[in-house]
Design a protein around this motif. Structure first.
Motif, mmCIF file in Angstrom:
data_model
loop_
_atom_site.group_PDB
_atom_site.id
_atom_site.type_symbol
_atom_site.label_atom_id
_atom_site.label_comp_id
_atom_site.label_asym_id
_atom_site.label_seq_id
_atom_site.Cartn_x
_atom_site.Cartn_y
_atom_site.Cartn_z
ATOM 1 N N LYS A 192 42.883 37.290 35.046
ATOM 2 C CA LYS A 192 42.357 35.981 35.445
ATOM 3 C C LYS A 192 40.964 36.096 36.043
ATOM 4 N N GLY A 193 40.371 37.258 35.857
ATOM 5 C CA GLY A 193 39.013 37.441 36.371
ATOM 6 C C GLY A 193 38.962 37.619 37.883
ATOM 7 N N ILE A 194 40.089 38.096 38.457
ATOM 8 C CA ILE A 194 40.134 38.264 39.917
ATOM 9 C C ILE A 194 40.277 39.738 40.245
ATOM 10 N N ALA A 195 39.406 40.221 41.113
ATOM 11 C CA ALA A 195 39.494 41.610 41.552
ATOM 12 C C ALA A 195 40.577 41.739 42.627
ATOM 13 N N SER A 196 41.116 42.938 42.767
ATOM 14 C CA SER A 196 42.110 43.119 43.835
ATOM 15 C C SER A 196 41.909 44.450 44.529
ATOM 16 N N VAL A 197 42.308 44.476 45.748
ATOM 17 C CA VAL A 197 42.232 45.704 46.539
ATOM 18 C C VAL A 197 43.541 45.819 47.301
ATOM 19 N N SER A 198 43.950 47.046 47.520
ATOM 20 C CA SER A 198 45.242 47.281 48.163
ATOM 21 C C SER A 198 45.031 47.699 49.610
ATOM 22 N N ARG B 112 40.534 39.095 55.954
ATOM 23 C CA ARG B 112 39.500 38.690 55.027
ATOM 24 C C ARG B 112 38.243 39.546 55.215
ATOM 25 N N ASP B 113 37.832 39.667 56.458
ATOM 26 C CA ASP B 113 36.605 40.406 56.744
ATOM 27 C C ASP B 113 36.737 41.880 56.409
ATOM 28 N N ARG B 114 37.908 42.427 56.716
ATOM 29 C CA ARG B 114 38.072 43.855 56.502
ATOM 30 C C ARG B 114 38.089 44.188 55.011
ATOM 31 N N HIS B 115 38.687 43.313 54.218
ATOM 32 C CA HIS B 115 38.876 43.637 52.807
ATOM 33 C C HIS B 115 38.036 42.775 51.877
ATOM 34 N N HIS B 116 37.223 41.918 52.444
ATOM 35 C CA HIS B 116 36.320 41.062 51.669
ATOM 36 C C HIS B 116 37.070 40.291 50.600
ATOM 37 N N ALA B 117 38.189 39.722 50.997
ATOM 38 C CA ALA B 117 39.011 38.984 50.040
ATOM 39 C C ALA B 117 39.369 37.635 50.637
ATOM 40 N N ASP B 118 39.242 36.585 49.823
ATOM 41 C CA ASP B 118 39.570 35.243 50.304
ATOM 42 C C ASP B 118 41.072 35.021 50.431
ATOM 43 N N TYR B 119 41.845 35.716 49.595
ATOM 44 C CA TYR B 119 43.289 35.516 49.593
ATOM 45 C C TYR B 119 44.022 36.840 49.790
#
Lengths: 391, 233, 183
Positions: free
Chosen positions: B94-100, B150-157
């Motif tokens: 879906k064009g979304i990056a992910s981080v664990s 959010r700040d730590r992982h730069h992710a909105d969700y």
């Protein structure tokens, strides 16, 4: 009976499939479990628990205290020191445990009640022996070979395990934090092994052999004083405190003549614990088991520095028992505290509360006034002002 | 005597889900997911489209002859990796990056995860029967503290995943075949999506499935499909 | 074991049984002789003791203990004198009682602070702050307000997660407590 209770208590019971290796020996240094094998599951769970311990709200992070406690444990562990990670949890329950992945947890409640470094070493020596001798796996393998038996994850953790006996309703509070007591489903033989081998290990480092039995003598005294104490059935796996006193006395008699330079490191121990005692005394009192607290503080007040603090604790414990015959003892303890240089100002408050409940207004007024003079910005100033206004 | 709260909590959850699953089997032998989506929260991105997979809590066990679950470290490790990989590729599609974010090591983050677990329990209760203030009002939040994640992982969700999966041992399967009873092996879990800018739970999905499937790639992909069924990303 | 008796109301709550709405800005009756005015909507999850929550009892919870008699504990089915109220108790003693009770429920590191006189329904009551860690390792904060009334104890106990919820709710809860009126 033990298994029924174990099954009722466990969160995930474990019956291992076949193919169990025999002849489990002592852990080689630097050991860590590989992914296959029955130990791996326990290891994974304990890893998870360790991760949770690291972020526990009551993890004690003070560097100096950690350095001291880790230092003692490291010396005990010898060549296994690099495999061990020590955590101190701020909880008044008398306990320490070691898990198969090398995590060792020490409760501040244990640190409060130990008289010196030697006593602390004997308690930890027992725990580390379980870890090193891989008792949980032995137990697992024994039970695996008997059909239909259920093993429990409690085997994965080794607890000193007397704490449950402290206080049956305190057993409820035990189950609550990461410093909690794990039921040991080890056989009595394994517990004796841990006592014996632990004793040998600790005395080989020069710690005074007589200190081992003193731990259990103190525990016997606490249990005797506690009307709520009963030897809970799962403790059947531990030798009774009385038996441990007997064994340790015997072993000490054997070991004593072998050298003349036995140490207790009392000064180093007191110095390490001193900054925290006030807090730990309050936490012990907050357990609301004054029968035991009285025994604890009476002993500590006899032979430890920081006597003002322990007399204060004793006074509080007597007062909180809310029994008329204790009032005189409480007052005596508070006044003994106030005669010491390290007297907490709250000893005056204790006297005031005692007097107020007894209807002795002048005495109460005097005590509260002294309290406020010593601690003008106490957080309960408004309440004490109110009491004074009523007297 | 209880184990540490972490394990106990996981099990309480597992037991309840298992019970629901067992009831499900008894009635209709089904795989079912139930979904609740926040009604008024559109998905929007502040920066790059990025989701943090927060400490996926996955355990795979073997249901042994006696009917009790033994944690299998090898299966768990593999299952967890498969879930993470499948979720990542689902999002990538879906064009979304992910981080664990594995192994939360920060005390405050740990509190957020625990708060989320507590919210999850409340959400589940309300899925069965909603409290008056939650009727037709899917409104659950971690609070603005979620911005730390959010700040730590730069992710909105943030995506939270919890899976408990058990597989029958061969002996148990054999017995089940003979007696025509269910083996009891099952899969349960949930996934939830949290807007890390304000802490609101945007989506929650409970998974109850009696067929299991996390030990190999094909079934893991199907499990993840069920788990993410209806996720509004 | 006693513990499970205490957990029972929470379990009932979790199963969503018999939950009623407490509407905002309407007087709510507590016990036999007190009314309070809630600032926001709550879910009443149990009647005895009366308990309200918005997000679930592990996250936020108010419990209203009314008319506790000498010799009785705050919670039903609890045995042990250290959990019992006594009419001769001072506020300091009642503070200890609450600490012991919270621990009995599985909370740890329970601390009370800032004990002070507080008006309660026209009587001279007292209040104190609480901090503890729940059985699920959630850091919690709390506020208790209490009074002795006709030799019995009325005690309202609020607790909520330190993460967000206590701060968000405490102002409303203080107003709620302050609104208590004796009938």
């Amino acid at each position: 009976m033990r298994r029924r209770i174990a099954a009722a208590l466990c969160c995930a019971a474990w019956l291992s499939a076949g193919g169990v290796a025999q002849g489990q020996g002592t852990l080689p240094p630097g050991y860590s479990s590989d992914m296959s094998g029955e130990e791996a599951g326990i290891w994974m769970l304990t890893d998870k628990q360790e991760a949770a311990t690291k972020t526990a709200p009551n993890l004690v992070r003070d560097e100096k205290l950690n350095a001291y406690v880790s230092g003692v444990i490291c010396r005990l562990a010898g060549e296994y020191c690099p495999s061990i990670r020590v955590y101190i949890l701020d909880t008044p329950n008398w306990n320490a445990f070691a898990s198969p992945n090398g995590m060792v947890v020490v409760n501040t409640g244990l640190l409060l009640q130990m008289k010196n470094e030697a006593q602390f070493a004997f308690v930890l020596g027992h725990e580390i022996t379980h870890y090193l001798h891989r008792h949980s796996l032995e137990e697992l393998r024994k039970q695996v070979n008997t059909a239909g038996l259920v093993n429990i994850y409690a085997l994965a953790m080794f607890g000193v395990g007397v704490a449950v006996g402290d206080d049956p309703s305190g057993a409820i509070s035990l189950g609550q934090d990461l410093g909690r007591f794990w039921i040991s489903a080890f056989s009595r033989d394994e517990e004796r092994d841990a006592d014996r081998s632990g004793f040998a290990r600790v005395t080989s480092l020069g710690y005074a052999p007589n200190e081992a039995s003193a731990i259990w003598t103190d525990m016997v005294a606490q249990n005797k004083a506690d009307p709520r104490y009963s030897r809970i059935v799962f403790l059947d796996t531990h030798p009774s405190p009385e038996e441990r006193v007997e064994n340790n006395v015997k072993w000490a008699a054997e070991a004593l003549p072998s050298r003349s330079d036995w140490v207790t490191n009392e000064d180093a121990y007191h110095a390490a614990m001193a900054p925290f005692l006030r807090r730990w005394v309050e936490e012990e009192l907050a357990l609301a088991h004054p029968d035991r607290s009285i025994v604890i503080f009476r002993r500590l007040a006899q032979n430890m520095p920081s006597q003002g603090l322990y007399h204060f604790g004793l006074g509080e414990a007597y007062r909180k028992r809310h029994q008329k015959p204790d009032e005189a003892s409480a007052e005596k303890a508070y006044r003994a505290a106030l005669a010491c240089p390290d007297a907490p100002p709250e000893a005056w408050r204790g006297l005031g509360l005692l007097a107020m409940r007894a209807g002795e207004s002048a005495k109460a007024k005097d005590a509260f006034t002294n309290y406020q003079a010593k601690l003008p910005n106490a957080s309960d100033k408004a309440m004490i002002d109110f009491y004074l206004s009523q007297l | 005597m209880e184990h540490d709260s972490f394990i106990r909590r996981g099990l309480m959850h597992f037991e309840k889900l298992m019970l629901a699953a067992v009831l499900c089997i008894a009635v209709s032998g089904c795989a079912r997911t139930s979904n609740d989506v926040a009604t008024s929260l559109p998905i929007h991105w502040t920066a790059d489209k990025r989701v943090v997979l927060v400490d996926p809590d996955v355990e795979l066990s073997e249901l042994t002859f006696g009917g009790v679950a033994m944690l299998r470290a090898d299966w768990t490790s593999k299952g967890r990796d498969l879930i993470k990989a499948d979720i990542a590729s689902f999002l990538r599609g879906k064009g979304i990056a992910s981080v664990s974010a594995d192994r939360i090591s920060d005390r405050r983050e740990a509190q957020l995860v625990k708060l989320h677990n507590a919210l999850g329990r409340s959400i589940e209760v309300n899925l069965k029967e909603a409290w008056p203030t939650k009727k037709n009002n899917f409104d659950w939040t971690l609070g603005p503290g979620a911005a730390i994640l959010r700040d730590r992982h730069h992710a909105d969700y943030g995506l939270f995943v919890f899976v408990r999966d058990s597989y029958s041992s061969d002996t148990r399967k054999a017995l089940a075949l003979l007696t025509m009873t269910p083996t009891g092996a099952m899969q349960s879990g949930f996934a939830s999506l949290v807007d890390l800018r304000n802490g609101r739970v945007v989506w929650y999905n409970r998974l109850d499935n009696a067929y299991g499937g996390l030990r190999d790639e094909k079934s893991a992909a199907e499990t993840v499909r069920h788990l993410l069924d209806g996720m509004p990303l | 074991m006693v513990r499970f008796l205490l957990v029972l109301p929470l379990v009932l709550a979790l199963s969503g049984c018999a939950t009623a709405l407490v509407a905002p800005d309407r007087p709510a009756e507590i016990g036999n002789d007190v009314t309070v005015m809630p600032q926001r909507a709550w879910n009443r999850i149990t009647n005895d003791p009366e308990a309200w929550t918005t997000q679930g009892p592990q996250i936020d919870l108010i419990r209203f203990f009314s008319g506790i008699r000498s010799g009785d504990a705050l919670l039903a089915g609890v045995r042990g004198s250290r959990f019992d109220f006594d009419a001769k108790m001072l506020p300091n003693d009642i503070q200890d009682l609450v600490i012991a009770t919270l621990q009995l429920e599985g909370n740890k590191a329970v601390r009370a602070d800032n004990l002070a006189p507080c008006p309660f329904g026209g009587d001279k009551g007292f209040c104190f702050d609480l901090a503890f860690v729940s059985a699920d390792d959630l850091e919690m904060k709390g506020l208790a307000i209490a009074r002795k009334h006709d030799g019995r104890l009325d005690l309202f106990l609020f607790q909520a997660a330190s993460e967000y919820y206590y701060g968000e709710m405490i102002s409303d809860v203080r107003k709620l407590f302050a609104s208590a009126q004796t009938q």
